[in-house]
Design a protein around this motif. Sequence first.
Motif, PDB file in Angstrom:
ATOM      1  N   GLU A  99      41.476  44.818  44.873  1.00  0.00           N
ATOM      2  CA  GLU A  99      40.436  43.906  45.380  1.00  0.00           C
ATOM      3  C   GLU A  99      39.034  44.459  45.161  1.00  0.00           C
ATOM      4  O   GLU A  99      38.075  43.696  45.102  1.00  0.00           O
ATOM      5  CB  GLU A  99      40.616  43.671  46.889  1.00  0.00           C
ATOM      6  CG  GLU A  99      41.954  43.105  47.299  1.00  0.00           C
ATOM      7  CD  GLU A  99      42.005  41.595  47.259  1.00  0.00           C
ATOM      8  OE1 GLU A  99      41.117  40.991  46.631  1.00  0.00           O
ATOM      9  OE2 GLU A  99      42.937  41.031  47.847  1.00  0.00           O
TER      10      GLU A  99
ATOM     11  N   PHE B  39      35.463  35.677  43.836  1.00  0.00           N
ATOM     12  CA  PHE B  39      35.837  36.774  42.937  1.00  0.00           C
ATOM     13  C   PHE B  39      37.004  36.416  42.025  1.00  0.00           C
ATOM     14  O   PHE B  39      37.131  36.971  40.942  1.00  0.00           O
ATOM     15  CB  PHE B  39      36.220  38.028  43.741  1.00  0.00           C
ATOM     16  CG  PHE B  39      35.045  38.751  44.348  1.00  0.00           C
ATOM     17  CD1 PHE B  39      33.766  38.572  43.873  1.00  0.00           C
ATOM     18  CD2 PHE B  39      35.235  39.627  45.407  1.00  0.00           C
ATOM     19  CE1 PHE B  39      32.689  39.233  44.432  1.00  0.00           C
ATOM     20  CE2 PHE B  39      34.164  40.303  45.975  1.00  0.00           C
ATOM     21  CZ  PHE B  39      32.893  40.095  45.484  1.00  0.00           C
TER      22      PHE B  39
ATOM     23  N   ALA C 124      34.880  42.214  49.795  1.00  0.00           N
ATOM     24  CA  ALA C 124      36.081  41.805  49.076  1.00  0.00           C
ATOM     25  C   ALA C 124      37.341  41.912  49.922  1.00  0.00           C
ATOM     26  O   ALA C 124      38.409  41.512  49.489  1.00  0.00           O
ATOM     27  CB  ALA C 124      36.241  42.658  47.824  1.00  0.00           C
TER      28      ALA C 124
ATOM     29  N   ARG D 194      36.463  36.385  48.357  1.00  0.00           N
ATOM     30  CA  ARG D 194      37.712  36.359  47.591  1.00  0.00           C
ATOM     31  C   ARG D 194      37.821  35.088  46.774  1.00  0.00           C
ATOM     32  O   ARG D 194      38.293  35.106  45.634  1.00  0.00           O
ATOM     33  CB  ARG D 194      38.903  36.471  48.538  1.00  0.00           C
ATOM     34  CG  ARG D 194      39.193  37.899  48.906  1.00  0.00           C
ATOM     35  CD  ARG D 194      40.543  38.004  49.560  1.00  0.00           C
ATOM     36  NE  ARG D 194      40.761  39.365  50.011  1.00  0.00           N
ATOM     37  CZ  ARG D 194      41.624  39.702  50.946  1.00  0.00           C
ATOM     38  NH1 ARG D 194      42.343  38.775  51.542  1.00  0.00           N
ATOM     39  NH2 ARG D 194      41.773  40.960  51.288  1.00  0.00           N
TER      40      ARG D 194
END
Lengths: 243, 153
Positions: free
Chosen positions: A49, B120, A195, B117
């Motif tokens: 991640e 990304f 993240a 997330r």
Amino acid sequence: MKKGLSRRDFLKLTGAIGGALILKPETSLAYKEFSGWPDSFGCLTDLSECVGCRSCERACNEANALPQPSIPFDDGSVFNHKRRPDAKAYTVVNRFEDPRDKNRFIFRKIQCNHCNEPACASACPIHAYDKTPEGPVLYDSSKCFGCRYCMIACPFYVPAYSYESALEPKIVKCIMCYPRIKAGRLPACVEACPAGAITFGKRKDLINLAREKIMRNPQRYVNHIYGEHEAGGTSWIYISCTI
Amino acid sequence: MKRLFLISLLFLLSTLLFYQGAGSLLYPKMIVLNSISDKYTPVKFDHGKHIQFSQGCSGCHHKHQKNESLSCKDCHNVTPSLFKNSVHRNFMACRNCHSQFNPEFPKMPDLKVAYHRACFQCHRGMDSLGVEPKGCTQRCHTLKTQKAERRSP
């Protein structure tokens, strides 16, 4: 009836014990039984991640009131050489090239792994280290006399020494933001990570979470939870993407 | 005259409802994500553009059309009669579930992580995002202190 042990009996006995020791190699795996404190906290770093934004480094720097780094936090040139935690940075992120694709990178954050059975604490002649029931391994600088055995003992090369302080040098390392944990908050790096690469929780829950992540996505992850058994188990555990 | 006015009003309303049913008017076009803006400036998210890129809503709205999905009403808080027409308008905000991170439920990311997330999964690798720290500020948002520095000569 003879008194004591005859020479023959003694030899038989020692032979039997020696044989049993040789034939039972699984005793060497006894280190897996170190379970640490029950319900202790930990962190799970999912390297797949991490995007290398260094928010964790910045947050750590602010939370611990460390000096500003020579290379700013948004400067990527810092990745040109491999770093390790020191007296001015308790956590660092290093960048590695993805061997499959040169344009992709894998980032690895390192800090104290807060072992269940810390080698630093075992090596310390004066018991300046303490493995707390909450998980963090703490260091008491008032006890330390500067032998630096802990730096040698640590299997992860984590404890650093404030060499620049001539009169009162001390060992420094990540304390998993112990005061914040006690106050019911998250460690600074965990809170800062955009993240979600670091998850804070009970260690046993995190191991289950790591297992589940690997199981759900076997193509993406290396089938290993680093820190589950390494060095007798660590509070900070890792899973990584496959290469 | 009054009747004509009423008829035209009804006509207008029905066309409006028709378009709502077709869904073309319903999606928000530009969204400013500022609810958790702390160190960084708010993100101007072009939702309309992303609808064109993405293949269906489920790419970002993760619980959509997947086996693990919640029932519709958990996110679209509407009555069955309204459901067909205004389902998109009644979309529940991400933060209703993703609020604060709770270590008791480590699988549920907080709002910041949920947002990042989602971005990304495609944006990693674009504009040096995922290569070096500047990628984040080039693509989506700048640090507030950076902005202040730039403003003051």
